[in-house]
Design a protein around this motif. Structure first.
Motif, PDB file in Angstrom:
ATOM      1  N   LEU A  49      29.398  37.641  36.699  1.00 18.47           N
ATOM      2  CA  LEU A  49      28.518  36.593  37.248  1.00 18.47           C
ATOM      3  C   LEU A  49      28.648  35.311  36.433  1.00 18.47           C
ATOM      4  O   LEU A  49      28.810  34.225  36.983  1.00 18.47           O
ATOM      5  N   ILE A  50      28.569  35.459  35.123  1.00 24.34           N
ATOM      6  CA  ILE A  50      28.589  34.258  34.276  1.00 24.34           C
ATOM      7  C   ILE A  50      30.012  33.714  34.153  1.00 24.34           C
ATOM      8  O   ILE A  50      30.241  32.507  34.274  1.00 24.34           O
ATOM      9  N   GLY A  51      30.972  34.625  33.924  1.00 21.99           N
ATOM     10  CA  GLY A  51      32.356  34.186  33.695  1.00 21.99           C
ATOM     11  C   GLY A  51      32.934  33.422  34.873  1.00 21.99           C
ATOM     12  O   GLY A  51      33.648  32.432  34.688  1.00 21.99           O
ATOM     13  N   ALA A  52      32.615  33.854  36.103  1.00 21.88           N
ATOM     14  CA  ALA A  52      33.159  33.173  37.276  1.00 21.88           C
ATOM     15  C   ALA A  52      32.672  31.721  37.310  1.00 21.88           C
ATOM     16  O   ALA A  52      33.453  30.786  37.549  1.00 21.88           O
ATOM     17  N   ALA A  53      31.368  31.539  37.018  1.00 18.95           N
ATOM     18  CA  ALA A  53      30.814  30.178  37.080  1.00 18.95           C
ATOM     19  C   ALA A  53      31.271  29.332  35.900  1.00 18.95           C
ATOM     20  O   ALA A  53      31.516  28.130  36.046  1.00 18.95           O
TER      21      ALA A  53
ATOM     22  N   LEU B  58      32.678  31.570  45.013  1.00 15.67           N
ATOM     23  CA  LEU B  58      33.201  30.522  44.138  1.00 15.67           C
ATOM     24  C   LEU B  58      34.701  30.324  44.362  1.00 15.67           C
ATOM     25  O   LEU B  58      35.195  29.202  44.320  1.00 15.67           O
ATOM     26  N   ALA B  59      35.420  31.421  44.609  1.00  9.78           N
ATOM     27  CA  ALA B  59      36.850  31.294  44.893  1.00  9.78           C
ATOM     28  C   ALA B  59      37.052  30.452  46.146  1.00  9.78           C
ATOM     29  O   ALA B  59      37.930  29.589  46.219  1.00  9.78           O
ATOM     30  N   PHE B  60      36.195  30.698  47.139  1.00 11.05           N
ATOM     31  CA  PHE B  60      36.272  29.922  48.375  1.00 11.05           C
ATOM     32  C   PHE B  60      35.943  28.453  48.106  1.00 11.05           C
ATOM     33  O   PHE B  60      36.652  27.542  48.546  1.00 11.05           O
ATOM     34  N   LEU B  61      34.892  28.234  47.333  1.00 14.43           N
ATOM     35  CA  LEU B  61      34.486  26.861  46.981  1.00 14.43           C
ATOM     36  C   LEU B  61      35.644  26.110  46.336  1.00 14.43           C
ATOM     37  O   LEU B  61      35.960  24.976  46.706  1.00 14.43           O
TER      38      LEU B  61
ATOM     39  N   LYS C 213      34.314  19.946  47.665  1.00 14.96           N
ATOM     40  CA  LYS C 213      33.599  20.033  46.391  1.00 14.96           C
ATOM     41  C   LYS C 213      34.515  20.647  45.321  1.00 14.96           C
ATOM     42  O   LYS C 213      34.606  20.142  44.203  1.00 14.96           O
ATOM     43  N   GLY C 214      35.206  21.729  45.703  1.00 15.84           N
ATOM     44  CA  GLY C 214      36.115  22.368  44.753  1.00 15.84           C
ATOM     45  C   GLY C 214      37.237  21.424  44.362  1.00 15.84           C
ATOM     46  O   GLY C 214      37.632  21.332  43.200  1.00 15.84           O
ATOM     47  N   PHE C 215      37.740  20.696  45.335  1.00 15.11           N
ATOM     48  CA  PHE C 215      38.787  19.705  45.090  1.00 15.11           C
ATOM     49  C   PHE C 215      38.291  18.673  44.089  1.00 15.11           C
ATOM     50  O   PHE C 215      38.965  18.341  43.110  1.00 15.11           O
TER      51      PHE C 215
ATOM     52  N   ASN D  11      39.678  31.431  37.004  1.00 17.38           N
ATOM     53  CA  ASN D  11      39.656  31.686  38.436  1.00 17.38           C
ATOM     54  C   ASN D  11      38.541  32.708  38.702  1.00 17.38           C
ATOM     55  O   ASN D  11      38.448  33.702  37.994  1.00 17.38           O
ATOM     56  N   PRO D  12      37.674  32.470  39.692  1.00 14.93           N
ATOM     57  CA  PRO D  12      36.532  33.376  39.892  1.00 14.93           C
ATOM     58  C   PRO D  12      36.959  34.829  40.130  1.00 14.93           C
ATOM     59  O   PRO D  12      36.327  35.749  39.601  1.00 14.93           O
ATOM     60  N   ILE D  13      37.994  35.035  40.932  1.00 15.16           N
ATOM     61  CA  ILE D  13      38.455  36.410  41.173  1.00 15.16           C
ATOM     62  C   ILE D  13      39.059  36.974  39.885  1.00 15.16           C
ATOM     63  O   ILE D  13      38.864  38.140  39.538  1.00 15.16           O
TER      64      ILE D  13
END
Lengths: 368, 511
Positions: free
Chosen positions: A72-76, A218-221, A227-229, A300-302
């Motif tokens: 949870l934390i690492g992805a963000a 988050l990967a999708f974002l 926004k991700g861009f 990378n979130p994944i």
């Protein structure tokens, strides 16, 4: 003679992907040497540490429990770091989330409906966001370095927690132990059976499912949305980000609210499952270990989802090594530190190479 | 000794790139020898080897007939080779004499040195006050320090790397006199420049490099600028024709009393800038680098917002408070000076770089917050085709393109929108002649179709090629815009030196 780091002309994509694996192998080798120096059989010790935690379904459940907050934390954090926003204080935001979420059971212990669960989780997120908002505000308003402010606020959060559970929030029937009342029913996370008993029943709690959902979102974002861009542009080329009309201040807010919110969620999930109440020491440093998760997962979130398991093993291994080998569970911290060191070293060597410069060749006056 | 310096079959390889390929050249004493070539032709590599900053992979150098290894710049200076770099290395806080003393080997006597500096600088027509603090000096004066620093060591060979790039025409004239005198005294000069007219005027001999190889050695006085250019580029250069149209379109970009404070210790304050750019015309802003061009670009593009909304109008709409995307949506487009890291993200693919500047103005690129990859590739391919952007892969990262090709892409990305107002900073900076011609033509074509185009440039040849009207910026103040047919290089030089500033001050004093 002197040694300099020289920038490589090209980065190898293959090495960038291999770097975490190389770092893990180097960590194992170094770990083996450390065990050998302590007079232990290095192979047997490494087996206890890294393989045994994977051998029973109970251990795998434990692994998932440990991996959940890390993912949870690492992805963000990975998202923030990509955008060049350095939130080092996830541990504090985790603590703040746990405190906020615990308002419900502490002040409304009789409230036992599904809404209790939702409210607690929501308050956990809000608490983490609120605490993450402090370094974001200081950064935008006063250009205060967010690495320092977010890190220092960790200790503030932990001391507030300490004060609460020893003072106003202490369980009156708790024999003076520093803890709140124990959470029950809707104040705890439900578990779901994901594998049938025939394979070995495997239960996971709601937190693990939320972690997977968060990583996928988050990967999708990052991959698909503007926004991700925007976040990626700001990370690699801030001037181009300004030219694109992206606001740096908004990015700082976004990253701190996102990573703070998810750290807060991880915090409230911990007290609603494993811990079962609010007490000092609700986390064995998940917020800090998640920094390693973010880097091991290549921001990378994944990737963070996968890396969370690697780091979760180091926690479990530390516990079993304590029992089986009689060594301190602080070895877990040692392994985590060595791993981060090797990842960063590998990453540096992908971008740079060593060059030995003799004294005979004078410094190059290249000014072009 | 017929030749002072000979390079025989010199090759320099960086990784897989042959920066210099079997280069042979000979420099006589007392000769001003030009190195001509496009960016990346290998001129800098060659002079760095001569100055000892790089070592050749193979081949040898001879100095006054005997083979030498020039191990480092100190060895080069000992031989009698001096070099004036394009970017100076001076300490702003120290005086002229102190800066020169720092570069002198061994002990020295400050008083004697100052006296020597005055004498040498007077002798060679490079007036310098030894006690002046560098921070107070103009770029031209700073260059003089570097030159005097070399002259004090009585060089036999002086290397000048694009010395006039930072000078006003008057300062450049003065420099040519000095170089001519040095040559008459027997000192050889290696002169690197892009400016062909200068080379024709000044140099006795020219070695032309292309892709690391020597392609010709000619007497520049017997060549024309276009024949030299042809040798450099290896083909005909497309000549830009600025087909004039009668003036008098509607004002599409209007700046009115634009003021903007400096946002850092080295930034320039913009003072009371007013300018109209009409439909159908190209207005150019000339000026020596560092006189407020980048601040001006930031103010016009909206990267920095202005203190009053009415300081900038696009098609009559006040846009001073609005950011860069609002100005884009109002029909403006912008191309910054720096391609990598400002105009484009180096590590992003071209299709992603399309989104960078067009995400708010282009429905096909972003729909409800989602990037449309097909739309982006479509635009990117259209730009690549229209501007003949050469690349190795179908959708490469921006950094993989050469400077000229990336510049074509960055300019093409904006032109593809058919903007009503285009603002370009240094459209062909560091770009080879072929790509320059394409870009300049495209800029003119856009104006002829009814857009207003504002070009900021330090290259006067470029300005005269594209502009209908020319204004000059100096220390953050903009001169009146004159029709380009009425302006001589002389007059521009005076404006660059700040003629309009003093006049404004005189006005103020009288008022």
């Amino acid at each position: 003679m002197r040694l300099v780091l020289e920038k490589r002309a090209e980065r190898s994509t293959r090495m960038a992907l291999l770097s975490p694996l190389i770092a893990i192998v180097l960590t194992l080798v170094t770990g083996g040497i450390i065990f050998a120096l302590r007079g232990l059989d290095p192979l047997a010790a490494l087996y206890v540490y890294f393989i045994e935690p994977l051998t029973s379904s109970w251990s795998i459940e434990q692994l998932i429990v440990k991996a959940t907050p890390l993912a949870l934390i690492g992805a963000a954090l990975g998202v923030s770091y990509l955008a060049n926003v350095w939130n080092i204080g996830a541990e504090g935001q985790l603590t703040a989330g746990a405190i906020f979420g615990s308002i419900i059971p502490v002040y409304f212990p009789e409230m036992q409906t599904p809404l209790t669960l939702v409210l607690m989780l929501a308050l956990g997120i809000i608490g983490g966001m609120a605490f993450g908002a402090i370094p974001a505000f200081l950064k935008n308003r006063f250009s205060a370095n967010e690495i320092l402010t977010s890190l220092m606020l960790v200790y503030v959060a932990q001391l507030i927690l300490d004060w609460l559970v020893r003072g106003p929030w202490r369980d009156p029937q708790g024999y003076n132990f520093p803890k709140t009342i124990s959470f029950t029913n809707w104040q705890t996370l439900p578990s779901f059976q994901v594998l049938p008993p025939s394979i070995g029943p495997l239960y996971v709690n709601l937190g693990a499912i939320l972690a997977v959902l968060a990583a996928i979102s988050l990967a999708f974002l990052m991959g698909r949305t503007l926004k991700g861009f925007e976040l990626r542009v700001q990370g690699v080329a801030p001037r181009a980000g300004r030219f694109a009309g992206f606001s740096r201040e908004k990015t700082v807010w976004f990253c701190f609210l996102l990573s703070g919110g998810l750290a807060g969620l991880a915090g409230i999930c911990e007290v609603m499952s494993t811990v079962g109440q609010l007490q000092p020491g609700i986390s064995p440093g998940y917020g800090f270990t998640a920094i390693i998760v973010a880097f091991l997962g290549r921001l990378n979130p994944i990737g963070a989802l996968v890396a969370a398991f690697a780091l979760a093993i180091s926690y479990l291994g530390g516990e079993s090594a304590q029992v089986a080998l009689g060594i301190s569970d602080k070895t877990a911290r040692v392994f985590q530190g060595i791993l981060l060191f090797y990842i960063l070293a590998c990453d540096s060597l992908i971008l740079y190479r060593f060059k030995l410069i003799g004294l005979s060749a004078a410094p190059v006056e290249s000014r072009a | 000794m017929e030749y002072l310096l000979e390079a025989l079959n010199v090759t320099k390889i960086f990784g897989t790139l042959k920066a210099n390929d079997n280069v042979t050249l000979k420099v006589k004493p007392g000769e001003i020898h030009a190195f001509l070539g496009e960016n990346g032709a290998g001129k800098s590599t060659l002079v760095k080897m001569i100055y000892g900053a790089l070592q050749p992979t193979s081949g040898e150098f001879r100095w006054m007939g005997s083979p030498v290894t020039i191990a480092n710049p100190a060895a080069a200076r000992k031989l009698g080779i001096g070099m004036v770099f394009q970017h100076f290395s001076l300490f702003d806080a120290l005086s002229v004499a102190e800066n020169i003393a720092l570069a002198m080997p061994g002990d020295f006597d400050m008083a004697k040195l100052s006296e020597k500096i005055s004498r040498v600088s007077k002798d060679y027509g490079l007036p310098l006050e030894p006690t002046a603090i560098v921070a107070d000096l103009s770029v031209g004066e700073r260059q003089r320090i570097e030159i005097v620093r070399c002259l004090l060591q009585e060089p036999k060979l002086l290397i000048m790397d694009e010395p006039t790039a930072v000078l006003t025409p008057q300062e450049a004239d003065q420099l040519f006199l000095t170089l001519g005198r040095l040559a008459r005294e027997g000192c050889a000069v290696i002169y690197i420049s892009h400016r062909l007219e200068e080379v024709k005027r000044l140099c006795h001999n020219a070695t032309i490099l292309r892709h690391g190889k020597v392609v010709a050695n000619v007497d520049p006085t017997k060549e024309t600028a276009s024949s030299l250019a042809k040798l450099m580029v290896g083909g005909e250069i497309h000549v830009v024709r600025a087909a004039r149209k009668d003036k008098g379109g509607a004002v599409r970009l209007k700046l009115e009393g634009l003021n903007l404070h400096a946002d850092g210790p080295f930034a320039v304050e913009l003072k009371n800038i007013s300018l109209d750019v009409r439909a159908g015309e190209v207005v150019a802003i000339a000026g020596v680098a560092g006189n407020g061009q980048s601040e001006f670009f930031d103010a016009v593009s909206g990267e920095r917002s202005l203190p009053r909304d009415a300081m900038l109008l696009i098609d009559g709409k006040p846009m001073g408070y609005h950011g860069v995307n609002a100005r884009r949506n109002a029909g403006a487009a912008f191309v910054p000076e720096e391609r990598l890291g400002h105009g484009a993200v180096p590590g992003f693919r071209l299709s992603e770089n399309v989104i960078l500047t067009r995400h708010s103005s282009d429905e096909a690129l972003v729909k409800s917050g989602m990037m449309q990859k097909n739309g982006a590739s479509g635009v990117s391919e259209r730009v690549i085709k229209a501007f003949d952007v050469r690349k190795g892969k179908p959708d490469p990262e921006a950094r993989a393109l050469s400077g000229g090709n990336l510049q074509k892409f960055v300019v093409g990305r904006e032109l593809d929108r058919k903007p009503g107002v285009l603002v370009v900073n240094q459209p062909t900076w560091g770009v080879d002649a072929g790509a320059s011609a394409t870009i300049r033509q495209a800029i003119i074509d856009l104006a002829r179709q009814g857009s207003a185009v504002l070009v900021i440039s330090q290259d006067l040849d470029e300005i005269f090629e594209v502009a209908d009207r020319i204004a000059v910026i100096s220390r953050g103040q903009l001169s009146e815009a004159y029709p380009s047919s009425e302006l001589s290089a002389e007059k521009i030089g005076l404006l660059m030196a700040g003629e309009h500033e003093t006049r404004e001050m005189a006005h103020a004093a009288r008022a």
